[in-house]
Design an enzyme around this catalytic site. Structure first.
Site, short mmCIF file in Angstrom:
data_model
loop_
_atom_site.label_atom_id
_atom_site.label_comp_id
_atom_site.label_asym_id
_atom_site.label_seq_id
_atom_site.Cartn_x
_atom_site.Cartn_y
_atom_site.Cartn_z
N LYS A 210 0.88 -1.00 -0.01
CA LYS A 210 -0.03 -0.05 -0.10
C LYS A 210 0.85 1.17 0.00
O LYS A 210 1.88 1.19 0.46
CB LYS A 210 -0.88 0.16 1.27
CG LYS A 210 -1.87 0.90 1.09
CD LYS A 210 -2.75 0.91 2.57
CE LYS A 210 -4.00 2.21 2.38
NZ LYS A 210 -4.42 2.01 3.95
N SER A 285 -9.57 1.92 2.87
CA SER A 285 -8.71 2.78 2.19
C SER A 285 -7.77 2.09 1.30
O SER A 285 -7.10 2.51 0.61
CB SER A 285 -7.92 3.85 2.96
OG SER A 285 -7.24 3.23 3.78
N SER A 309 -9.78 0.04 7.16
CA SER A 309 -8.99 -0.01 5.89
C SER A 309 -8.64 -1.28 5.34
O SER A 309 -8.10 -1.29 4.24
CB SER A 309 -7.99 1.23 5.93
OG SER A 309 -8.58 2.45 6.13
#
Length: 362
Positions: A210, A285, A309
């Site tokens: 990420k 996210s 997330s």
């Protein structure tokens, strides 16, 4: 107030809060008689407070909200405790001390890695998971292919890079991928497999990280236009453990801008689609991480979770996501961007791969 200590005979826990006496400041309760406002009067008063700062300041002080400021000098000596984790500690034994000498520098005992290898051998039937989901190739699949010689990590890396170059729907899940770095790692893994000396079960397995996580030679933007790359560079400890195990990091993955929502709708870096329905969001996210696994591009990715997330996009995209216990996975040397609630954790298409990724990175 308390500080984080190791443990004491009374509390056999690591990280158990040790009470620390605070300043003797005294306290006198004041009973104030303030008018009760309702209806129109309350509306007029609220309007006046919002328009006249002097009135707002007077009411703030009159309510006693400013009194904490006089204790500010005492609070500097107390470090706030955000991480709630305490770990039970078993009494040390001679056997435990002896066993500790067998731990390798990486933090993983040879016995543990042998167990994982044995576990994978039992799973290494190509197509086992694909019986119910033809998208997903697992760590066991890659190991079987590499051991048999029918596939090489370099060929896998080239195939994934080609997908990112030719498929806009998949490319948007990645914010950055440096071909030279990826191919170099894949070549090294290929050489190890040809020599019959793979480092671990993750050797040659493609993974993604990420954009919120530090990765050497990659910029960090947190899904925004602004750059947050640390001046000292470096790779997060948990990602480094994957790399030391031989994993090939294909690139950095898309996320909701600054990680501040749960859809991964991003007008700056683009919005990854949900592989199960191209009209749906992947969730956020860590939306890029979930898309890459759900679409079958990568078997394992790294996400970050403070308020869902990892768990939300994993749920949206039909994959597995783990929010680990606080303190189990290190983001160092960079700071944890949500230290009061945030952790890093893996996403994968099945629980076996989650277990492998977590054991190596934790």
């Amino acid at each position: 107030m308390s500080e984080k200590g190791t443990h004491s005979p009374k509390h056999a826990f690591y990280g158990y809060p040790i009470p620390k006496e605070g300043p003797d400041t005294g306290f006198t309760r004041k009973y104030l008689e303030n008018p009760v406002l309702r209806g129109t009067q309350l509306g007029i008063a609220a309007w006046a407070v919002s328009k006249f700062q002097t009135l707002a300041r007077y009411l703030w002080n009159n309510a006693g909200f400013n009194e904490l400021r006089q204790y500010e000098q005492f609070l500097h000596d107390f470090e706030p405790r955000y991480d709630p984790t305490v770990i039970p500690i078993k009494p040390a034994t001679a056997a435990a001390v002896k066993d500790s000498s067998s731990i390798e520098p990486s933090g993983h005992s040879p016995a543990l890695l042998t167990q994982l290898e044995s576990h994978l051998n039992e799973l290494a039937i190509v197509g086992k998971y694909r019986e119910y989901n033809p998208r997903h190739y697992t760590v066991a699949d890659y190991n079987t292919a590499y051991k048999s010689g029918i596939l090489e990590p370099l060929a896998v890396a080239k195939a994934i890079l080609k997908i990112l170059q030719t498929s806009p729907a998949h490319k948007v899940a990645f914010v950055r991928s440096h071909e030279t770095i990826v191919l170099a790692a894949a070549k090294a893994s290929t050489a190890r497999w040809k020599a019959g000396q793979p480092i671990s079960v993750l050797d040659g397995v493609p993974v993604g990280v990420k954009d919120e996580v530090d990765l050497d030679q990659y910029q960090m933007h947190l899904g925004s236009k602004r750059e947050f790359t640390r001046s000292k560079g470096g790779t997060a400890w948990c990602v480094r453990k994957w790399e030391e195990a031989g994993a090939v990091v294909v690139g950095k993955l898309n996320m909701h801008e600054l990680g501040l929502d749960t859809t991964n709708l991003n007008t700056v870096t683009g919005t990854p689609v949900n592989p199960h329905n191209l009209n749906y969001y992947p969730g956020g996210s860590s939306g890029g991480s979930a898309h890459a696994v759900s679409s079958g591009i990568l078997p394992i990715t790294l996400g970050a979770d403070g308020g869902g997330s990892i768990r939300i996009p994993a749920s949206f995209c039909g994959v597995y996501g783990l929010k680990p216990t606080h303190g189990r996975v290190s983001a160092g040397p960079g700071p944890n961007l949500a230290f009061s609630c945030g952790v890093l954790g893996p996403l994968a298409s099945n629980m076996d791969d989650i277990e492998i990724a977590y054991r190596i990175m934790a």
